[in-house]
Design an enzyme around this catalytic site. Structure first.
Site, mmCIF file in Angstrom:
data_model
loop_
_atom_site.group_PDB
_atom_site.id
_atom_site.type_symbol
_atom_site.label_atom_id
_atom_site.label_comp_id
_atom_site.label_asym_id
_atom_site.label_seq_id
_atom_site.Cartn_x
_atom_site.Cartn_y
_atom_site.Cartn_z
ATOM 1 N N LYS A 185 -10.662 12.811 6.552
ATOM 2 C CA LYS A 185 -10.781 11.371 6.279
ATOM 3 C C LYS A 185 -10.377 10.664 7.571
ATOM 4 O O LYS A 185 -9.195 10.523 7.887
ATOM 5 C CB LYS A 185 -9.820 10.993 5.142
ATOM 6 C CG LYS A 185 -10.239 9.802 4.301
ATOM 7 C CD LYS A 185 -10.327 8.477 5.004
ATOM 8 C CE LYS A 185 -9.017 7.807 5.306
ATOM 9 N NZ LYS A 185 -9.205 6.632 6.207
ATOM 10 N N CYS A 292 -0.076 8.249 21.130
ATOM 11 C CA CYS A 292 1.220 8.518 20.489
ATOM 12 C C CYS A 292 2.239 9.049 21.479
ATOM 13 O O CYS A 292 3.433 8.852 21.317
ATOM 14 C CB CYS A 292 1.029 9.485 19.340
ATOM 15 S SG CYS A 292 0.242 11.020 19.857
HETATM 16 P P1 NAD Z 1 -2.141 4.723 10.032
HETATM 17 O O1 NAD Z 1 -0.939 5.431 9.554
HETATM 18 O O2 NAD Z 1 -2.323 3.303 9.657
HETATM 19 O O3 NAD Z 1 -3.481 5.465 9.530
HETATM 20 C C1 NAD Z 1 -3.729 6.806 9.816
HETATM 21 C C2 NAD Z 1 -4.687 7.355 8.772
HETATM 22 O O4 NAD Z 1 -4.040 7.362 7.507
HETATM 23 C C3 NAD Z 1 -5.961 6.525 8.572
HETATM 24 O O5 NAD Z 1 -7.056 7.389 8.363
HETATM 25 C C4 NAD Z 1 -5.658 5.745 7.294
HETATM 26 O O6 NAD Z 1 -6.817 5.356 6.594
HETATM 27 C C5 NAD Z 1 -4.870 6.773 6.515
HETATM 28 N N1 NAD Z 1 -3.997 6.240 5.461
HETATM 29 C C6 NAD Z 1 -3.451 4.997 5.360
HETATM 30 N N2 NAD Z 1 -2.711 4.911 4.226
HETATM 31 C C7 NAD Z 1 -2.773 6.116 3.619
HETATM 32 C C8 NAD Z 1 -2.204 6.648 2.431
HETATM 33 N N3 NAD Z 1 -1.426 5.933 1.636
HETATM 34 N N4 NAD Z 1 -2.480 7.927 2.120
HETATM 35 C C9 NAD Z 1 -3.249 8.694 2.917
HETATM 36 N N5 NAD Z 1 -3.823 8.234 4.051
HETATM 37 C C10 NAD Z 1 -3.588 6.964 4.397
HETATM 38 O O7 NAD Z 1 -2.160 4.912 11.611
HETATM 39 P P2 NAD Z 1 -3.160 4.279 12.667
HETATM 40 O O8 NAD Z 1 -2.830 2.836 12.826
HETATM 41 O O9 NAD Z 1 -4.562 4.678 12.352
HETATM 42 O O10 NAD Z 1 -2.738 5.101 13.991
HETATM 43 C C11 NAD Z 1 -1.731 4.712 14.849
HETATM 44 C C12 NAD Z 1 -0.468 5.516 14.605
HETATM 45 O O11 NAD Z 1 -0.747 6.913 14.685
HETATM 46 C C13 NAD Z 1 0.593 5.260 15.659
HETATM 47 O O12 NAD Z 1 1.845 5.115 15.043
HETATM 48 C C14 NAD Z 1 0.569 6.529 16.506
HETATM 49 O O13 NAD Z 1 1.780 6.801 17.168
HETATM 50 C C15 NAD Z 1 0.241 7.560 15.483
HETATM 51 N N6 NAD Z 1 -0.333 8.762 16.117
HETATM 52 C C16 NAD Z 1 0.422 9.902 16.174
HETATM 53 C C17 NAD Z 1 -0.067 11.037 16.823
HETATM 54 C C18 NAD Z 1 0.746 12.305 16.950
HETATM 55 O O14 NAD Z 1 0.191 13.330 17.329
HETATM 56 N N7 NAD Z 1 2.033 12.286 16.662
HETATM 57 C C19 NAD Z 1 -1.352 10.992 17.386
HETATM 58 C C20 NAD Z 1 -2.085 9.820 17.312
HETATM 59 C C21 NAD Z 1 -1.567 8.705 16.664
#
Ligand code: NAD
Length: 523
Positions: A185, A292
């Site tokens: 997803k 990230c």
């Molecule tokens: P987000 O948490 O808003 O969304 C990530 C994904 O989760 C999306 O596909 C979203 O649709 C889904 N999602 C949202 N609510 C959900 C729920 N209740 N249940 C299941 N899935 C759900 O994050 P974002 O804004 O897309 O990405 C940015 C964040 O990701 C930043 O905090 C960044 O640091 C982090 N990130 C971490 C890594 C890592 O390897 N640690 C890598 C890339 C990004």
């Protein structure tokens, strides 16, 4: 060039075909997908419902046993073909990833490198990771103990928008190689990169139902995938990660969580200043800081602070911030209005509380609706949002330190623990400092790529930056169930042989235990 005048390369008919390839059983609500360079909607994608996700998982569950039955070498061949297809089709992948994320082409290219590297690594190592292992038996010679690894079943991968090529597929590859089916997803903002990669995996020989992509909102499609999967690999923000962990925990479903960071870079007094400045430029402004493992905090030894800062500011001012579908621009756009708002509010808050902006600090609507200048700040203090919260933009706070112990304390003063870097000409000193920093990866004399691209080694977060690891054996075994099969060749370890009184048996066992403690081959 302002974006409205920049023709997008990705073909709208191709995007429309990809959008209509998402399986939904009725007409669903549509989610608009925007091109961040222009703010223009390029397409819509279906908001899959929980019923759609259930149906996809069911198809994956049916397809999985046949996929797992194939020899691992066959699965590896498909992944190696995928590796080649990604390189061959890189232009379309770059165009689409840029179109939907607004990133610079060089940042999208980094994703191609990463997908290929991870595919190669796991395709070549999967047979070794799946090889049954002999372990020490309960009783030397008498017990033959082996560990087998079985696929968990259906793995759900939930990914963010910042690295739409890498994060939708690289965690899926080890899962597929281990014999699982995968349902991804992707983020609402960037579904097309994942759909294109799905097509390449299919072309490479992965059966349609063994790797599927469902689009839609996190709250519905994401939550449904967490509910239905046998393992959840989540990458995203820490707050969402907590929800995913709670839901998975309630079902006793295992999960890995790759979450946010507030990453520190430490420049020791003996560092090569020129290299450290280049590292800071890469570590702070790659992908417009929406990475990230990017740095948002720089700690520089006071003896070199002025020179470092002067060179950092000059280099930052020289960065080419602009839209463009060719190589050239150094920094691209932010993903959208929410991200721009967060970045602007963190900078405004810091300035209103006394921080100084040395360069940048402004949005650039003349370039596109979400562009923000690479920004260097000093005088950032604890009460400012920017000091502790993840900004996820091209903004960095620089501070000096006088002792290495202070630098380590400053680096560790965060809820997060994802990535760090240490700059020094002395590798031993670098490793000594690195081991004291509470982050899952620490790079010495590199921003993030040394550790990230060491795909044989685990990568992930300590503290609020995550649970579990990707890459290496750790990033493969999490998608398997370990099963121990032990054959007892004579007698039983915990019961007296027939006709032997319990007391004699107990005495004999005490002698054996004392002897086994001394035998070098028994551990
Ligand atoms: P987000 O948490 O808003 O969304 C990530 C994904 O989760 C999306 O596909 C979203 O649709 C889904 N999602 C949202 N609510 C959900 C729920 N209740 N249940 C299941 N899935 C759900 O994050 P974002 O804004 O897309 O990405 C940015 C964040 O990701 C930043 O905090 C960044 O640091 C982090 N990130 C971490 C890594 C890592 O390897 N640690 C890598 C890339 C990004």
């Amino acid at each position: 060039m302002a974006l409205s005048k920049l023709p997008a390369r990705a073909d709208s008919a191709a995007l429309s075909r990809l959008a209509s390839s998402v399986p939904t059983d009725e007409t669903r609500e549509e989610i608009p997908v925007e091109a961040p360079y222009s703010g223009i909607n390029i397409q819509t994608i279906p908001a899959s419902t929980s019923a759609d996700v259930s149906a996809a998982v069911e198809r994956a569950r049916e397809a999985q046993p046949a996929w797992a039955d194939r020899p691992v070498s066959e699965r590896a061949e498909a992944v190696l073909r995928f590796h080649d297809l990604v390189l061959d089709e890189r232009r379309e992948l770059l165009d689409v990833a840029q179109l939907e994320s607004g990133k610079a082409r060089i940042d999208a290219f980094e994703e191609i490198l990463d997908v290929a590297t991870t595919a190669r690594h796991y395709a070549h190592r999967a047979d070794e990771y799946l090889e049954p292992e002999r372990r020490k038996g309960a009783f030397p010679v008498l017990t033959d103990t082996r560990v087998y690894r079985h696929p968990v079943g259906v793995v759900g991968v939930i990914s963010p928008w910042n690295y739409p090529l890498t994060l939708s597929v690289t965690d899926a590859l080890p899962a597929l190689l281990a014999g699982n089916a995968v349902v991804v997803k992707p983020a609402e903002e960037t579904p097309f990169s994942a759909l294109l990669l799905r097509d390449l995996l299919r072309e490479a020989g992965v059966p349609n139902d063994s790797f599927q992509v469902v689009t839609g909102r996190g709250s519905e499609a994401g939550a449904a995938l967490v509910e239905e999967s046998d393992f959840v690999c989540f990458t995203g923000g820490t707050e969402t990660g907590r929800k995913v962990a709670e839901q998975a925990g309630a079902n006793l479903t295992d999960c890995s969580l790759e979450l946010g960071g507030k990453n520190p870079m430490v420049v020791l007094p003996d560092a090569d200043i020129g290299k450290a400045v280049s590292g800071a430029i890469q570590g702070c402004f790659t992908n417009a800081g929406q990475l990230c493992i990017a740095f948002e905090r720089l700690y520089v030894h006071e003896s070199i602070y002025d020179e470092f800062l002067d060179r950092l500011v000059r280099r930052t001012r020289g960065l080419d911030l602009s839209p463009g579908y060719d190589f050239g621009p150094d920094v691209g756009s932010l993903i959208g209005s929410d991200q721009l708002e967060t970045v602007e509010s963190h900078v405004e808050d810091a300035l209103s509380k006394g921080a100084d902006v040395l360069t940048g600090g402004r949005a650039r609507p003349d370039l596109g609706p979400y562009f923000f200048e690479p920004t260097v700040l000093t005088g950032v203090s604890d009460e400012m949002e920017l000091a502790r919260e993840e900004t996820f933009g091209p903004v960095v706070a620089v501070e000096s330190f006088d002792s290495v112990a202070d630098a380590i304390e400053l680096a560790n003063d965060s809820e997060y623990g994802l990535n760090a870097s240490v700059w020094t000409e002395d590798g031993d000193r670098g490793r000594k400092v690195a081991r004291q920093i509470e982050c899952g990866t620490v790079n010495i004399n590199d921003a993030y790529a040394a550790a990230w691209a060491s795909v044989d080694a685990p990568m992930g977060g300590m503290k609020d930056s995550g649970l579990g690891r990707r890459h290496g054996r750790e990033g493969f075994e999490k998608y398997t169930e370990a099963q121990t099969v032990a054959e007892q060749r004579a007698g039983s370890v915990t019961a007296p042989p027939e006709g032997v009184p319990d007391g004699w048996y107990a005495k004999a066992m005490l002698v054996s235990l004392r002897a086994m403690k001394r035998l070098p081959g028994v551990r």
